[in-house]
Design an enzyme around this catalytic site. Sequence first.
Site, PDB file in Angstrom:
ATOM      1  N   CYS A  32      23.518  55.821  25.102  1.00 48.76           N
ATOM      2  CA  CYS A  32      22.846  55.467  23.869  1.00 48.76           C
ATOM      3  C   CYS A  32      23.833  55.622  22.721  1.00 48.76           C
ATOM      4  CB  CYS A  32      21.635  56.368  23.671  1.00 48.76           C
ATOM      5  SG  CYS A  32      20.513  55.714  22.441  1.00 48.76           S
ATOM      6  N   ASP A  35      32.913  13.495  21.825  1.00 50.55           N
ATOM      7  CA  ASP A  35      34.118  12.701  21.957  1.00 50.55           C
ATOM      8  C   ASP A  35      33.821  11.648  23.028  1.00 50.55           C
ATOM      9  OD1 ASP A  35      36.947  12.009  22.112  1.00 50.55           O
ATOM     10  OD2 ASP A  35      36.879  13.083  24.021  1.00 50.55           O
TER      11      ASP A  35
HETATM   12  P1  ADP Z   1      38.906   9.776  22.235  1.00 51.70           P
HETATM   13  O1  ADP Z   1      38.713  10.230  20.843  1.00 51.70           O
HETATM   14  O2  ADP Z   1      37.906   8.740  22.645  1.00 51.70           O
HETATM   15  O3  ADP Z   1      39.016  10.873  23.240  1.00 51.70           O
HETATM   16  P2  ADP Z   1      41.737   9.637  21.782  1.00 51.70           P
HETATM   17  O4  ADP Z   1      41.663  10.100  20.368  1.00 51.70           O
HETATM   18  O5  ADP Z   1      42.257  10.573  22.795  1.00 51.70           O
HETATM   19  O6  ADP Z   1      40.320   9.041  22.270  1.00 51.70           O
HETATM   20  O7  ADP Z   1      42.594   8.324  21.846  1.00 51.70           O
HETATM   21  C1  ADP Z   1      42.278   7.232  21.019  1.00 51.70           C
HETATM   22  C2  ADP Z   1      43.012   6.018  21.440  1.00 51.70           C
HETATM   23  O8  ADP Z   1      44.403   6.233  21.258  1.00 51.70           O
HETATM   24  C3  ADP Z   1      42.832   5.688  22.899  1.00 51.70           C
HETATM   25  O9  ADP Z   1      41.704   4.932  23.114  1.00 51.70           O
HETATM   26  C4  ADP Z   1      44.103   4.905  23.174  1.00 51.70           C
HETATM   27  O10 ADP Z   1      43.940   3.582  22.757  1.00 51.70           O
HETATM   28  C5  ADP Z   1      45.130   5.565  22.282  1.00 51.70           C
HETATM   29  N1  ADP Z   1      45.945   6.537  22.998  1.00 51.70           N
HETATM   30  C6  ADP Z   1      45.914   7.878  22.907  1.00 51.70           C
HETATM   31  N2  ADP Z   1      46.835   8.438  23.699  1.00 51.70           N
HETATM   32  C7  ADP Z   1      47.434   7.435  24.361  1.00 51.70           C
HETATM   33  C8  ADP Z   1      48.483   7.354  25.329  1.00 51.70           C
HETATM   34  N3  ADP Z   1      49.065   8.442  25.832  1.00 51.70           N
HETATM   35  N4  ADP Z   1      48.846   6.138  25.747  1.00 51.70           N
HETATM   36  C9  ADP Z   1      48.248   5.040  25.268  1.00 51.70           C
HETATM   37  N5  ADP Z   1      47.288   5.046  24.362  1.00 51.70           N
HETATM   38  C10 ADP Z   1      46.880   6.213  23.909  1.00 51.70           C
HETATM   39 MG    MG Z   2      39.013  12.604  24.605  1.00 50.43          MG
END
Ligand code: ADP
Ligand code: MG
Length: 701
Positions: free
Chosen positions: A27, A407
């Site tokens: 306690c 997301d």
């Molecule tokens: P979410 O918010 O839907 O999780 P992200 O913010 O991770 O998506 O990514 C947004 C966009 O950026 C993706 O849809 C893609 O078009 C681009 N992107 C992010 N990282 C990469 C990568 N490593 N190669 C190619 N495109 C990318």
């Molecule tokens: Mg994501």
Amino acid sequence: MAVAEPVACPTCELHAEAVFRVEGMDCSEEVVILERRLKPLEGLESVSADLLGQRLHVKYDAAKLTTSVMVDAVGQTGMRMWLEHEEPAASGADVRRRWRLVLASGGAIGAGLALSAAGQAAASAVLLTLAAAIGGVFPARRAVAAVRSRTLDINTLMVIAVAGALVLGEFLEAATVVFLFAIAQWLEVRTLERARQAIHALLDLSPRDALVRHGGHEHRVPLEEIGLGDEIIVRPGDKVPLDGRVVQGAGDVNEAPLTGESRPVDKRPGDEVYAGTINGRGALVLRITRLARDTRLARIIHLVETAQASRAPVQSFVDRFARIYTPAVLALALAVALVPPLALGADAATWIYRALVLLVISCPCALVISTPVSIVSALSAAARNGVLVKGGAFLERLGAVRIVAFDKTGTLTRGDLRVVDVVTTDALPAAEVLHYAAAVESQSEHPVGRAIAEHARASAIPVHPAARFTALPGLGAEGEVRGQTVLVGNERLFAERGIAVPDGKAGVFVAIGGRLAGSIALADRPRETAREAVELLRAQGVRRIVVVTGDRDDAARAIAAEVGADEHRAGLLPAEKHTLVGSLREQYGTLLMVGDGINDAPALAAADVGVAMGAAGSDVALETADVALMSDELLRLPYAIRLARATLRNVRTNVAISLALKAAFLVMAIAGSATLWMAVLADTGASVIVVGNALRLLRTR
Ligand code: ADP
Ligand code: MG
């Protein structure tokens, strides 16, 4: 423990930490006694108590103080303390002695009653006084220690009450109170012990040793002695003892203990298998990838333990209340004993007796213990179901969630994207474009990146990691291949770099040496349970569901419609997600954000509750979020909110039960209709009821 970490310091300080188990610390008053006893010791830096775990964390200067001095100091309080990793000396002897005294006291009461029935009033009084004295040995010892450290604990109050009853000539009353108090305390300690065990059992998942294969032989080796790269054998049906990679054999593994997800997961050579999971029908040979103390399971247990040690706001409220409650009731008792006899000329014995009953009621134990038991039960139940909540405070906020932001990629969608098309705009063949893109993406952890690299490998295109890889969160990635800068990413990135792209193409673009070379179309599927999760969230009273994504508007719109969200925001960079979360919070109230990637981290931090998809692999998520979904199963979100609400209800019920009992007895005591032994029973009864009620949370599904 008691590991000293020496620091280079001329005045010779040696900072050390020790964790003790304390028997008898049940306690909050006992914590005060311990602190008063330990704080004056020279070299002691800080003490913090974990009531439910019966643990004391001490930081001290090992150049000035030793753990045995601390153990002795605590021994003088009537409690017993030992270093957590050591077996307690002569455990149980104390308990047995205590029981012999209680039995003797019970016998004396019986004899006293018989004598009284035979009309031997004087002899009966002697025997009953003796019964009170025998049964009171242990409480008296504790009471003396409490008074010496200038606190009043339940033992002190009992001793005063019993002594008072004897003075008033209430011999039977005094004897039965001592007897009941001993039984009550035993019951209370037992209930708490059961609670501790039930909670611990939930997390005690891994075996202590493993079958190591060495030079054609197999032998059992304790986990601590197994090193990285050793090979162990996991038989069908066995619990996996350590994290490792399958080098031989294949089969299905039940990861439910870690993820709460009972569907078996297929494992073949090259796959990672985690400690605490259960092997199915195949025999597996694993090469150890993490030492016992670093396994995923060990880290989860550590997180849960830290979470349990952290205090929820409701708990501090209860503690603050208890700190006012006890002195207030004591003051009331004093007034009841003095005012009516002195000011109104009432019968002194009657009012002193009523004051003694108030003394017994002034102990706030049921109130203080129930909240941590509720919260720890809930945290354990959640962990068992694959939801890692990092503290009671987040349970409280989970219960108040009004808006949920999802997301998109990897959270609402499965994130196992597939490349469906590679289009070239230049003279280069598609395979070449893919070769360049994959060189960059092979180093990316983003689902888009992983999909591109995977597709290249599957198409038998050689993948050589690019130089100077840079991730551009929310945009794409870049790197250098054969002296040329290669850019892979979305429209926004290409607009920033001044590279024109054709309109209306989904997917990502590839530029080599600053010239558009082609585009890669990807497909992603929403998680099967996303829609159901959204519906359940609404049923839980969540008023708004928003999809936030760095992806294109049309992709966001499609998924928002598919899962039944209210709104979607597309084309957001990590910092923009963060700002958006801030303004949504202001508009709708307590906000929960779910994300999977590093790009979501700022938004998770801005949310009231940041939830990470924490399935195998993404450790960043585990570390940064307030809550992690170990199985990536969105249905666990409504579960978590339901559990949080149930916990808050449970805490409120418990507080109400203990307060109501106290209030009723307060009134009855002053009115003169409550006796001492009834007060003792009510006090323990309340503790047992609230702890039992709190433990029901362990079974919330
Ligand atoms: P979410 O918010 O839907 O999780 P992200 O913010 O991770 O998506 O990514 C947004 C966009 O950026 C993706 O849809 C893609 O078009 C681009 N992107 C992010 N990282 C990469 C990568 N490593 N190669 C190619 N495109 C990318
Ligand atoms: Mg994501």
